[in-house]
Design a protein around this motif. Sequence first.
Motif, PDB file in Angstrom:
ATOM      1  N   SER A   1       7.923   1.671  -2.092  1.00 11.19           N
ATOM      2  CA  SER A   1       8.959   2.005  -1.319  1.00 11.19           C
ATOM      3  C   SER A   1       8.451   2.726   0.143  1.00 11.19           C
ATOM      4  O   SER A   1       7.767   3.580  -0.058  1.00 11.19           O
ATOM      5  CB  SER A   1       9.890   2.670  -2.144  1.00 11.19           C
ATOM      6  N   ARG A   2       9.102   2.400   1.031  1.00 13.43           N
ATOM      7  CA  ARG A   2       8.995   3.026   2.359  1.00 13.43           C
ATOM      8  C   ARG A   2      10.023   4.006   2.629  1.00 13.43           C
ATOM      9  O   ARG A   2       9.919   4.668   3.432  1.00 13.43           O
ATOM     10  CB  ARG A   2       8.915   1.947   3.505  1.00 13.43           C
ATOM     11  N   THR A   3      10.934   3.880   1.594  1.00 12.45           N
ATOM     12  CA  THR A   3      12.190   4.936   1.978  1.00 12.45           C
ATOM     13  C   THR A   3      12.369   5.998   1.002  1.00 12.45           C
ATOM     14  O   THR A   3      12.844   6.903   1.217  1.00 12.45           O
ATOM     15  CB  THR A   3      13.568   3.814   2.099  1.00 12.45           C
ATOM     16  N   LEU A   4      11.806   5.724  -0.219  1.00 12.97           N
ATOM     17  CA  LEU A   4      12.231   6.482  -1.267  1.00 12.97           C
ATOM     18  C   LEU A   4      11.009   7.752  -1.267  1.00 12.97           C
ATOM     19  O   LEU A   4       9.734   7.563  -0.879  1.00 12.97           O
ATOM     20  CB  LEU A   4      11.719   6.005  -2.859  1.00 12.97           C
ATOM     21  N   ARG A   5      11.661   8.934  -1.218  1.00 11.33           N
ATOM     22  CA  ARG A   5      10.622  10.153  -0.838  1.00 11.33           C
ATOM     23  C   ARG A   5       9.929  10.757  -2.166  1.00 11.33           C
ATOM     24  O   ARG A   5       8.765  11.056  -2.167  1.00 11.33           O
ATOM     25  CB  ARG A   5      11.222  11.417  -0.303  1.00 11.33           C
ATOM     26  N   THR A   6      10.731  10.733  -3.125  1.00 10.75           N
ATOM     27  CA  THR A   6      10.238  11.114  -4.373  1.00 10.75           C
ATOM     28  C   THR A   6      10.528  10.301  -5.569  1.00 10.75           C
ATOM     29  O   THR A   6      11.693   9.674  -5.618  1.00 10.75           O
ATOM     30  CB  THR A   6      10.515  12.781  -4.822  1.00 10.75           C
ATOM     31  N   ALA A   7      10.154  10.487  -6.787  1.00  8.42           N
ATOM     32  CA  ALA A   7      10.479   9.612  -7.828  1.00  8.42           C
ATOM     33  C   ALA A   7      10.558  10.684  -9.067  1.00  8.42           C
ATOM     34  O   ALA A   7       9.917  11.749  -8.980  1.00  8.42           O
ATOM     35  CB  ALA A   7       9.358   8.564  -8.012  1.00  8.42           C
ATOM     36  N   GLY A   8      10.987  10.193 -10.107  1.00  8.68           N
ATOM     37  CA  GLY A   8      11.105  10.951 -11.554  1.00  8.68           C
ATOM     38  C   GLY A   8       9.903  11.107 -12.167  1.00  8.68           C
ATOM     39  O   GLY A   8       8.775  10.792 -11.628  1.00  8.68           O
TER      40      GLY A   8
ATOM     41  N   GLU B   1       6.848  -1.165  -9.798  1.00  4.55           N
ATOM     42  CA  GLU B   1       8.095  -1.519  -9.465  1.00  4.55           C
ATOM     43  C   GLU B   1       8.516  -1.461  -8.129  1.00  4.55           C
ATOM     44  O   GLU B   1       7.943  -0.345  -7.437  1.00  4.55           O
ATOM     45  CB  GLU B   1       8.888  -0.450 -10.123  1.00  4.55           C
ATOM     46  N   GLY B   2       9.502  -1.938  -7.503  1.00  2.88           N
ATOM     47  CA  GLY B   2      10.022  -1.841  -6.042  1.00  2.88           C
ATOM     48  C   GLY B   2      11.292  -1.110  -6.368  1.00  2.88           C
ATOM     49  O   GLY B   2      11.444  -0.493  -7.511  1.00  2.88           O
ATOM     50  N   ARG B   3      11.483  -0.464  -5.231  1.00  2.00           N
ATOM     51  CA  ARG B   3      12.462   0.719  -5.085  1.00  2.00           C
ATOM     52  C   ARG B   3      13.690   0.518  -6.012  1.00  2.00           C
ATOM     53  O   ARG B   3      14.364   1.302  -6.927  1.00  2.00           O
ATOM     54  CB  ARG B   3      12.941   1.233  -3.968  1.00  2.00           C
ATOM     55  N   VAL B   4      14.441  -0.728  -5.718  1.00  2.00           N
ATOM     56  CA  VAL B   4      15.725  -1.131  -6.398  1.00  2.00           C
ATOM     57  C   VAL B   4      15.672  -1.174  -7.471  1.00  2.00           C
ATOM     58  O   VAL B   4      16.333  -0.653  -8.404  1.00  2.00           O
ATOM     59  CB  VAL B   4      16.112  -2.467  -5.580  1.00  2.00           C
ATOM     60  N   SER B   5      14.355  -1.935  -8.143  1.00  2.00           N
ATOM     61  CA  SER B   5      14.249  -2.150  -9.427  1.00  2.00           C
ATOM     62  C   SER B   5      13.755  -0.501 -10.296  1.00  2.00           C
ATOM     63  O   SER B   5      14.552  -0.354 -11.343  1.00  2.00           O
ATOM     64  CB  SER B   5      13.348  -3.118  -9.972  1.00  2.00           C
ATOM     65  N   TYR B   6      13.076   0.354  -9.635  1.00  2.00           N
ATOM     66  CA  TYR B   6      12.783   1.519 -10.260  1.00  2.00           C
ATOM     67  C   TYR B   6      14.344   2.209 -10.343  1.00  2.00           C
ATOM     68  O   TYR B   6      14.550   2.880 -11.562  1.00  2.00           O
ATOM     69  CB  TYR B   6      11.864   2.240  -9.241  1.00  2.00           C
TER      70      TYR B   6
ATOM     71  N   THR C   1       4.757   7.671  -9.389  1.00  2.00           N
ATOM     72  CA  THR C   1       3.980   7.945  -8.222  1.00  2.00           C
ATOM     73  C   THR C   1       4.857   6.919  -7.101  1.00  2.00           C
ATOM     74  O   THR C   1       4.790   5.687  -7.508  1.00  2.00           O
ATOM     75  CB  THR C   1       2.805   7.602  -8.240  1.00  2.00           C
ATOM     76  N   VAL C   2       5.161   7.339  -5.903  1.00  2.00           N
ATOM     77  CA  VAL C   2       5.753   6.666  -4.907  1.00  2.00           C
ATOM     78  C   VAL C   2       4.563   6.118  -4.045  1.00  2.00           C
ATOM     79  O   VAL C   2       3.544   6.992  -3.494  1.00  2.00           O
ATOM     80  CB  VAL C   2       6.860   7.418  -3.972  1.00  2.00           C
ATOM     81  N   VAL C   3       4.227   4.868  -3.752  1.00  2.00           N
ATOM     82  CA  VAL C   3       3.337   4.337  -2.843  1.00  2.00           C
ATOM     83  C   VAL C   3       4.271   3.586  -1.741  1.00  2.00           C
ATOM     84  O   VAL C   3       5.133   2.826  -1.843  1.00  2.00           O
ATOM     85  CB  VAL C   3       2.435   3.199  -3.546  1.00  2.00           C
ATOM     86  N   ARG C   4       3.754   3.767  -0.241  1.00  2.00           N
ATOM     87  CA  ARG C   4       4.478   3.255   0.567  1.00  2.00           C
ATOM     88  C   ARG C   4       4.317   1.652   1.035  1.00  2.00           C
ATOM     89  O   ARG C   4       5.194   1.123   1.149  1.00  2.00           O
ATOM     90  CB  ARG C   4       4.054   4.042   1.838  1.00  2.00           C
ATOM     91  N   ASP C   5       3.071   1.229   0.633  1.00  2.00           N
ATOM     92  CA  ASP C   5       2.747   0.159   1.149  1.00  2.00           C
ATOM     93  C   ASP C   5       1.850  -0.749   0.233  1.00  2.00           C
ATOM     94  O   ASP C   5       1.190  -0.050  -0.721  1.00  2.00           O
ATOM     95  CB  ASP C   5       1.950  -0.222   2.491  1.00  2.00           C
ATOM     96  N   VAL C   6       1.887  -2.083  -0.283  1.00  2.00           N
ATOM     97  CA  VAL C   6       0.999  -2.723  -1.047  1.00  2.00           C
ATOM     98  C   VAL C   6       0.013  -2.975  -0.045  1.00  2.00           C
ATOM     99  O   VAL C   6       0.052  -4.086   0.797  1.00  2.00           O
ATOM    100  CB  VAL C   6       1.879  -4.176  -1.550  1.00  2.00           C
ATOM    101  N   VAL C   7      -1.496  -2.414  -0.500  1.00  2.00           N
ATOM    102  CA  VAL C   7      -2.480  -2.542   0.168  1.00  2.00           C
ATOM    103  C   VAL C   7      -3.201  -3.167  -1.075  1.00  2.00           C
ATOM    104  O   VAL C   7      -3.713  -2.825  -2.062  1.00  2.00           O
ATOM    105  CB  VAL C   7      -3.222  -1.195   0.601  1.00  2.00           C
TER     106      VAL C   7
END
Length: 185
Positions: free
Chosen positions: A89-96, A48-53, A100-106
């Motif tokens: 997401s590059r802005t979300l620090r934590t998730a529910g 998921e992207g941040r907004v959708s998540y 898991t938060v991943v900064r970039d699509v590698v």
Amino acid sequence: MRKIILFMQVSLDGFFEGPDRDISWHMVDDELHRYVNARLATMSAFLEGRVSYELMEGFWPTADQDPAISAPMAEFAQIWRDMPKVVYSRTLRTAGPNATVVRDVVPEEVLALKSQPGGDMAVGGADLADTFRRLGLIDEYWVYVQPVLIGRGRSLFKSSDNKAQLRLLETRVFGNGVALLRYAA
């Protein structure tokens, strides 16, 4: 190898959301919801992207506590809670929970995810889906075309010079007029 599947609702005129992020025109009745639940329950992760998540996480974790909710919606609430989620997401620090938060699509990291055992993975969120598309990471497109013209909004994909020839795998029409178009990349 697991597949990455784009799973998206769009209007007949190609928008995934209307102005001000409006999705009230989505026609998800019990028949369609049961079908979607059956497909998503076999997945191994939601990408998921941040907004959708944030949109999903703001509603689904407790949706089945509402006694007025339909049985298919309650079933999806359980699927959402149980499914591992990777949030790009590059802005979300934590998730529910279970996320898991991943900064970039590698691409190499995504390919490593695909090589792990388990079910396919659903990618959601137009910006993330567009990034995955540009990087050639989407294996199938499951587009649910809503029988409505909304006139304006956000297109599913951004303009691009990258042409992709897809192969039709399946079509299905639901009782409410929604049509599934399923393509392989």
